[in-house]
Write an enzyme that holds these catalytic residues in place. Sequence first.
Site, PDB file in Angstrom:
ATOM      1  N   THR A 185       0.826  -1.202   0.000  1.00  0.00           N
ATOM      2  CA  THR A 185       0.000   0.000   0.000  1.00  0.00           C
ATOM      3  C   THR A 185       0.862   1.255   0.000  1.00  0.00           C
ATOM      4  OG1 THR A 185      -1.734  -1.130   1.252  1.00  0.00           O
ATOM      5  CG2 THR A 185      -1.706   1.272   1.359  1.00  0.00           C
ATOM      6  N   ARG A 213     -12.980  -8.999  -0.729  1.00  0.00           N
ATOM      7  CA  ARG A 213     -12.179  -8.570   0.404  1.00  0.00           C
ATOM      8  C   ARG A 213     -11.876  -7.076   0.337  1.00  0.00           C
ATOM      9  NH1 ARG A 213      -6.774  -6.183   1.456  1.00  0.00           N
ATOM     10  NH2 ARG A 213      -6.122  -6.957   3.507  1.00  0.00           N
ATOM     11  N   VAL A 214     -12.024  -6.402   1.473  1.00  0.00           N
ATOM     12  CA  VAL A 214     -11.659  -5.003   1.619  1.00  0.00           C
ATOM     13  C   VAL A 214     -10.690  -4.906   2.787  1.00  0.00           C
ATOM     14  CG1 VAL A 214     -12.468  -2.690   2.228  1.00  0.00           C
ATOM     15  CG2 VAL A 214     -13.806  -4.110   0.657  1.00  0.00           C
ATOM     16  N   GLY A 215      -9.599  -4.190   2.594  1.00  0.00           N
ATOM     17  CA  GLY A 215      -8.598  -4.054   3.640  1.00  0.00           C
ATOM     18  C   GLY A 215      -8.720  -2.762   4.411  1.00  0.00           C
ATOM     19  N   ASP A 216      -7.613  -2.351   5.007  1.00  0.00           N
ATOM     20  CA  ASP A 216      -7.607  -1.188   5.892  1.00  0.00           C
ATOM     21  C   ASP A 216      -7.468   0.140   5.155  1.00  0.00           C
ATOM     22  OD1 ASP A 216      -4.832  -2.137   5.318  1.00  0.00           O
ATOM     23  OD2 ASP A 216      -4.313  -0.312   6.404  1.00  0.00           O
ATOM     24  N   THR A 236       0.547   0.421   6.726  1.00  0.00           N
ATOM     25  CA  THR A 236       0.711  -0.523   5.631  1.00  0.00           C
ATOM     26  C   THR A 236       1.085  -1.877   6.217  1.00  0.00           C
ATOM     27  OG1 THR A 236       1.855  -0.936   3.524  1.00  0.00           O
ATOM     28  CG2 THR A 236       3.160  -0.004   5.310  1.00  0.00           C
ATOM     29  N   GLY A 237       1.009  -2.897   5.395  1.00  0.00           N
ATOM     30  CA  GLY A 237       1.288  -4.245   5.863  1.00  0.00           C
ATOM     31  C   GLY A 237       0.023  -5.085   5.836  1.00  0.00           C
ATOM     32  N   GLY A 239      -3.399  -5.717   6.346  1.00  0.00           N
ATOM     33  CA  GLY A 239      -4.523  -4.836   6.608  1.00  0.00           C
ATOM     34  C   GLY A 239      -5.446  -5.314   7.703  1.00  0.00           C
TER      35      GLY A 239
END
Length: 325
Positions: A185, A213-216, A236-237, A239
Amino acid sequence: MKRRNFIKKTGIAGAGLSLAPGLISSSAINHNYMNENIPVAVATWNFQNATKMAGSMLESGATALDAVEKGVMVEEANLRNTTVGNGGAPDRDGNVTLDACIMSPDGNAGAVVYLKEIEHPVSVARKVMEETPHVMLAGEGALQFAIQQGFKRKSLLTEQSEKDWKNWLEHKKYQPIINIENHDTIGMLCMDKYGDIAAACTTSGLSYKMNGRVGDSALVGAGLFLDNEVGGAVGTGMGEAIMKSVGSFLIVELMRLGKSPQEACKEAVMRTVRQDPRYKKFQVAYVAMNKKGEIGSYCIHKGFSYAKFHKGESSNNESESYLKE
């Protein structure tokens, strides 16, 4: 008498006007020009082309909001970056889906998730912020809104990304790789010469993630957060870990309580270390900036760095880490 009164009044007004510039200038000097740390742009990972774009704009007088948008757009358009925007790795079904969020100094925010066929999701997120009463639009609704706003549809799956995806289909194994995580990210913070902070975060998410899927990255408080009276943070990393700790919000609140950006980032990472026994198997990293323009960063595993552009100079800066090997 009327003429005399007029001259008297305008004389007083003129005196007031003559004082005003001095007051404004003094305020500007104290708030801006004496702060050697600003303007400045920082971003997760070694995305120096992005911070150079944003930082150069800031030095030319651009607002933090304009600079942070244009800065992350550099990586959204970078076909060699398979973790952001155009050319991003697809999900398990072959769909390139994008998440992005942007926050302005006044605390307003806009976001899009599961957006397809639009190269610059951060710009759509800004339109959500400025043109709608909402914060987040998803999927088909986000795409429809983008088209209505004049964005053009295009295929984001490049020949190389499709080839890599088909190779992955042969074994269908998902295993995060430290400091790659199957995604990198870009989160960016900019402070302009007026001392205002803006933030943006954009990604194509985990490579070969489950459909939907949705991340941070697009979540206010997780992938990014700012309070213009305190500072801002981006993450980042992995999520999922960042979402569970609401890490960026935590960092800003810790800075509000008096911690430095470095101390706040470390505490946010340590929350994950203490709460998730699997922490050795994934990366979590943060970058933060306070109102003084001071920057801090911390991560779980050694190897994370952040890009910075300040006073015409671009640099890649290694982050402190919890694990040293």
